[in-house]
Design a protein around this motif. Sequence first.
Motif, PDB file in Angstrom:
ATOM      1  N   ARG A  42      39.200   4.067   5.762  1.00 22.05           N
ATOM      2  CA  ARG A  42      40.381   4.729   5.861  1.00 22.05           C
ATOM      3  C   ARG A  42      41.514   3.602   5.792  1.00 22.05           C
ATOM      4  NH1 ARG A  42      36.325   6.331   9.103  1.00 22.05           N
ATOM      5  NH2 ARG A  42      35.882   8.485   8.409  1.00 22.05           N
ATOM      6  N   HIS A  43      41.190   2.409   5.644  1.00 24.81           N
ATOM      7  CA  HIS A  43      42.200   1.214   5.468  1.00 24.81           C
ATOM      8  C   HIS A  43      43.362   1.533   4.578  1.00 24.81           C
ATOM      9  CE1 HIS A  43      43.732  -2.926   5.522  1.00 24.81           C
ATOM     10  NE2 HIS A  43      43.365  -2.911   4.248  1.00 24.81           N
ATOM     11  N   VAL A  44      44.650   1.248   4.977  1.00 23.94           N
ATOM     12  CA  VAL A  44      45.836   1.106   4.056  1.00 23.94           C
ATOM     13  C   VAL A  44      46.560  -0.465   4.159  1.00 23.94           C
ATOM     14  CG1 VAL A  44      46.175   3.745   3.884  1.00 23.94           C
ATOM     15  CG2 VAL A  44      47.098   2.342   5.882  1.00 23.94           C
ATOM     16  N   GLY A  45      46.811  -1.042   3.007  1.00 20.56           N
ATOM     17  CA  GLY A  45      47.559  -2.138   3.129  1.00 20.56           C
ATOM     18  C   GLY A  45      48.984  -1.736   3.591  1.00 20.56           C
ATOM     19  N   TRP A  46      49.687  -2.874   3.797  1.00 27.04           N
ATOM     20  CA  TRP A  46      50.920  -2.889   4.434  1.00 27.04           C
ATOM     21  C   TRP A  46      52.047  -2.236   3.206  1.00 27.04           C
ATOM     22  CZ3 TRP A  46      49.888  -2.819   8.843  1.00 27.04           C
ATOM     23  CH2 TRP A  46      49.330  -3.965   9.707  1.00 27.04           C
ATOM     24  N   ASP A  47      51.849  -2.051   2.116  1.00 27.68           N
ATOM     25  CA  ASP A  47      52.707  -1.488   1.221  1.00 27.68           C
ATOM     26  C   ASP A  47      52.452  -0.028   1.312  1.00 27.68           C
ATOM     27  OD1 ASP A  47      53.933  -3.796   0.490  1.00 27.68           O
ATOM     28  OD2 ASP A  47      52.759  -3.928  -1.623  1.00 27.68           O
ATOM     29  N   THR A  48      51.363   0.384   1.296  1.00 23.85           N
ATOM     30  CA  THR A  48      51.116   1.803   1.468  1.00 23.85           C
ATOM     31  C   THR A  48      51.438   2.213   2.937  1.00 23.85           C
ATOM     32  OG1 THR A  48      49.090   1.770   0.122  1.00 23.85           O
ATOM     33  CG2 THR A  48      49.137   3.518   1.440  1.00 23.85           C
ATOM     34  N   ALA A  49      51.076   1.566   3.792  1.00 22.02           N
ATOM     35  CA  ALA A  49      51.443   1.989   5.288  1.00 22.02           C
ATOM     36  C   ALA A  49      53.017   2.129   5.254  1.00 22.02           C
ATOM     37  CB  ALA A  49      51.026   0.866   6.176  1.00 22.02           C
ATOM     38  N   ARG A  50      53.721   1.499   4.844  1.00 20.80           N
ATOM     39  CA  ARG A  50      55.232   1.372   4.825  1.00 20.80           C
ATOM     40  C   ARG A  50      55.567   2.661   4.012  1.00 20.80           C
ATOM     41  NH1 ARG A  50      56.278  -3.064   2.964  1.00 20.80           N
ATOM     42  NH2 ARG A  50      56.896  -4.267   4.760  1.00 20.80           N
ATOM     43  N   ALA A  51      55.124   3.016   3.185  1.00 24.51           N
ATOM     44  CA  ALA A  51      55.433   4.147   2.500  1.00 24.51           C
ATOM     45  C   ALA A  51      54.959   5.518   2.935  1.00 24.51           C
ATOM     46  CB  ALA A  51      55.041   4.336   0.776  1.00 24.51           C
ATOM     47  N   ALA A  76      52.951  -8.132  11.385  1.00 28.12           N
ATOM     48  CA  ALA A  76      53.063  -7.600  10.127  1.00 28.12           C
ATOM     49  C   ALA A  76      53.073  -5.988  10.260  1.00 28.12           C
ATOM     50  CB  ALA A  76      51.900  -7.863   9.350  1.00 28.12           C
ATOM     51  N   ALA A  77      52.445  -5.499  11.459  1.00 29.34           N
ATOM     52  CA  ALA A  77      52.305  -3.996  11.442  1.00 29.34           C
ATOM     53  C   ALA A  77      53.545  -3.462  11.933  1.00 29.34           C
ATOM     54  CB  ALA A  77      51.120  -3.471  12.404  1.00 29.34           C
ATOM     55  N   LEU A  78      53.990  -4.027  12.665  1.00 27.16           N
ATOM     56  CA  LEU A  78      55.354  -3.835  13.307  1.00 27.16           C
ATOM     57  C   LEU A  78      56.421  -3.610  12.150  1.00 27.16           C
ATOM     58  CD1 LEU A  78      55.402  -5.409  16.590  1.00 27.16           C
ATOM     59  CD2 LEU A  78      54.791  -3.199  16.313  1.00 27.16           C
ATOM     60  N   GLU A  79      56.624  -4.711  11.304  1.00 23.86           N
ATOM     61  CA  GLU A  79      57.483  -4.943  10.368  1.00 23.86           C
ATOM     62  C   GLU A  79      57.261  -3.809   9.331  1.00 23.86           C
ATOM     63  OE1 GLU A  79      59.430  -5.453   6.809  1.00 23.86           O
ATOM     64  OE2 GLU A  79      57.177  -5.833   6.738  1.00 23.86           O
ATOM     65  N   ALA A  80      55.946  -3.302   8.875  1.00 25.55           N
ATOM     66  CA  ALA A  80      55.853  -2.504   7.671  1.00 25.55           C
ATOM     67  C   ALA A  80      55.751  -1.165   8.280  1.00 25.55           C
ATOM     68  CB  ALA A  80      54.185  -2.757   7.253  1.00 25.55           C
ATOM     69  N   ILE A 100      50.026  -7.466  24.028  1.00 27.11           N
ATOM     70  CA  ILE A 100      50.159  -6.830  22.796  1.00 27.11           C
ATOM     71  C   ILE A 100      51.457  -5.738  23.167  1.00 27.11           C
ATOM     72  CG2 ILE A 100      49.500  -5.244  21.208  1.00 27.11           C
ATOM     73  CD1 ILE A 100      46.862  -6.644  20.895  1.00 27.11           C
ATOM     74  N   ARG A 101      51.365  -5.234  24.150  1.00 24.54           N
ATOM     75  CA  ARG A 101      52.248  -4.149  24.612  1.00 24.54           C
ATOM     76  C   ARG A 101      53.622  -4.869  24.835  1.00 24.54           C
ATOM     77  NH1 ARG A 101      53.843  -1.835  29.497  1.00 24.54           N
ATOM     78  NH2 ARG A 101      54.539   0.208  29.365  1.00 24.54           N
ATOM     79  N   ALA A 102      53.540  -5.993  25.378  1.00 22.10           N
ATOM     80  CA  ALA A 102      54.907  -7.006  25.596  1.00 22.10           C
ATOM     81  C   ALA A 102      55.390  -7.209  24.163  1.00 22.10           C
ATOM     82  CB  ALA A 102      54.589  -7.930  26.565  1.00 22.10           C
ATOM     83  N   ARG A 103      54.608  -7.769  23.683  1.00 22.02           N
ATOM     84  CA  ARG A 103      54.901  -8.374  22.353  1.00 22.02           C
ATOM     85  C   ARG A 103      55.495  -7.136  21.143  1.00 22.02           C
ATOM     86  NH1 ARG A 103      54.011 -13.457  19.699  1.00 22.02           N
ATOM     87  NH2 ARG A 103      54.542 -13.350  17.571  1.00 22.02           N
ATOM     88  N   ALA A 104      54.734  -6.044  21.210  1.00 20.41           N
ATOM     89  CA  ALA A 104      55.230  -5.050  20.525  1.00 20.41           C
ATOM     90  C   ALA A 104      56.512  -4.495  20.860  1.00 20.41           C
ATOM     91  CB  ALA A 104      54.323  -4.110  20.373  1.00 20.41           C
ATOM     92  N   GLY A 105      56.660  -4.269  22.096  1.00 20.42           N
ATOM     93  CA  GLY A 105      57.780  -3.746  22.905  1.00 20.42           C
ATOM     94  C   GLY A 105      58.044  -2.062  22.552  1.00 20.42           C
TER      95      GLY A 105
END
Length: 218
Positions: A42-51, A76-80, A100-105
């Motif tokens: 079920r993996h998606v790359g960042w371009d697909t995830a962004r769309a 990268a996940a947060l950006e995409a 992770i929770r603190a970094r992700a906000g």
Amino acid sequence: MHASAQSLTIKICGLSTPGTLAAALDAGADWIGLVHFPRSPRHVGWDTARALSAQARGRAQRVVLLVDPDDAELDAALEAVDPDLVQLHGSESPERVSMIRARAGRPVMKALGIGTAADLARIPAYARAADRLLLDAKAPAGASLPGGNGRAFDWDVLAGADLPAGWMLSGGLTPETVAEALARTGATAIDVSSGVESAPGVKEPARIAAFVAAARGR
């Protein structure tokens, strides 16, 4: 007691194409999950995830699923994806979840594998670190994936357990079993992936619609 149709939160996870995402949104899914884990079908790359994230924006809560991410992968996940929630499905410690929770906000949900009642002992520490917990079937020995294995755990182990608010039930749920699962566990949030597929990673729109309808008692 069965959650009312209005209060039930339904997450369809592992979506990877615009068509199946549209099917989940049209069926009334509350949350959609995008998996970034190369070993998963079920993996998606960042371009697909962004769309896909853009497609779902404003119609459902968007969740990105990561497995033991380092800071670079998280960023990268947060950006995409710009997710509404980050789901952690690896061996992250409570301390790492908090970091992770603190970094992700933004909110974090930690998945915990459940096999027997003894596995519930980990819940308090993780409940303090995460915003939500997802109780999934423990992966079988030797499994290559931490989740999405199409297995259910014995729901009766949850009877009488002190579970945190907002916990989510996962693991082997299908259109045929979800009503029983809700009745037996009292869950008010549920997650499905393999149970609405025709093959690993291949979501089936008709099963997505059937799952949501069965869960909401339609």
